[in-house]
Design a protein around this motif. Structure first.
Motif, PDB file in Angstrom:
ATOM      1  N   HIS A  43     -44.014  27.087  40.530  1.00 18.67           N
ATOM      2  CA  HIS A  43     -43.776  27.705  38.839  1.00 18.67           C
ATOM      3  C   HIS A  43     -43.499  26.472  38.092  1.00 18.67           C
ATOM      4  O   HIS A  43     -42.801  25.525  38.562  1.00 18.67           O
ATOM      5  N   LEU A  44     -43.353  26.518  36.597  1.00 20.40           N
ATOM      6  CA  LEU A  44     -43.058  25.632  35.720  1.00 20.40           C
ATOM      7  C   LEU A  44     -41.306  25.086  35.230  1.00 20.40           C
ATOM      8  O   LEU A  44     -41.201  24.750  35.289  1.00 20.40           O
ATOM      9  N   SER A  45     -41.420  27.127  34.954  1.00 21.38           N
ATOM     10  CA  SER A  45     -39.973  26.860  34.650  1.00 21.38           C
ATOM     11  C   SER A  45     -39.047  27.415  35.449  1.00 21.38           C
ATOM     12  O   SER A  45     -39.681  28.412  36.347  1.00 21.38           O
ATOM     13  N   GLN A  46     -37.841  26.531  36.354  1.00 20.99           N
ATOM     14  CA  GLN A  46     -37.589  27.406  36.670  1.00 20.99           C
ATOM     15  C   GLN A  46     -36.623  28.845  36.519  1.00 20.99           C
ATOM     16  O   GLN A  46     -36.337  29.271  37.497  1.00 20.99           O
ATOM     17  N   GLN A  47     -36.455  29.337  35.167  1.00 13.53           N
ATOM     18  CA  GLN A  47     -36.216  30.052  34.895  1.00 13.53           C
ATOM     19  C   GLN A  47     -37.192  31.663  34.890  1.00 13.53           C
ATOM     20  O   GLN A  47     -36.230  32.293  35.069  1.00 13.53           O
ATOM     21  N   ASP A  48     -38.125  30.559  35.670  1.00 15.69           N
ATOM     22  CA  ASP A  48     -38.931  32.459  36.058  1.00 15.69           C
ATOM     23  C   ASP A  48     -39.142  32.281  37.692  1.00 15.69           C
ATOM     24  O   ASP A  48     -39.130  33.454  37.992  1.00 15.69           O
ATOM     25  N   THR A  57     -37.629  21.479  47.255  1.00 17.24           N
ATOM     26  CA  THR A  57     -36.920  21.132  46.310  1.00 17.24           C
ATOM     27  C   THR A  57     -37.074  19.619  46.494  1.00 17.24           C
ATOM     28  O   THR A  57     -35.781  19.127  47.468  1.00 17.24           O
ATOM     29  N   ASN A  81     -32.376  21.319  41.448  1.00 21.69           N
ATOM     30  CA  ASN A  81     -33.276  22.135  41.533  1.00 21.69           C
ATOM     31  C   ASN A  81     -32.847  23.101  43.048  1.00 21.69           C
ATOM     32  O   ASN A  81     -32.092  24.071  43.325  1.00 21.69           O
ATOM     33  N   TYR A 126     -29.565  24.905  42.041  1.00 20.59           N
ATOM     34  CA  TYR A 126     -30.022  26.311  41.218  1.00 20.59           C
ATOM     35  C   TYR A 126     -30.629  27.177  42.769  1.00 20.59           C
ATOM     36  O   TYR A 126     -30.456  28.819  42.878  1.00 20.59           O
TER      37      TYR A 126
END
Length: 94
Positions: A38-43, A70, A75, A78
């Motif tokens: 995924h490109l966005s961590q929020q996803d 990671t 990250n 997160y």
């Protein structure tokens, strides 16, 4: 490139795992894997939620704990919020 299923089974046998027709699915839990990029961590929060819902509903069966790879320390922090096996990878670009 990753090995074939035959290679994976051979490595398990060489490492001492006895594989029989009765314990095959308990011993060999990684015949199929799903990788998500995924490109966005929020996803990730939504992706994690959908996967866990599929497991709870009985649509999917996990043979092992979910993993996150990671190389970024931020990250890693997160992903600590989730029930995952976290694996730090070496980033060869830095």
């Amino acid at each position: 490139m990753r090995g074939t299923s035959r290679d994976k089974i051979s490595r398990k046998i060489v490492s001492g795992t006895e594989i029989t027709k009765d314990n095959f699915f308990e011993s060999v839990t990684d015949l199929v894997e799903v990788r998500l990029l995924h490109l966005s961590q929020q996803d990730f929060s939504e992706i994690d939620s959908v996967i866990r819902d599929k497991v709870l509903e009985g649509d999917w069966v996990l043979g092992e704990r979910l993993k996150a790879y990671t190389s970024d320390p931020e990250n890693y922090d997160y992903f600590c919020k989730f029930d995952l096996e976290l694996i730090k990878k070496v980033n060869f670009l830095h």
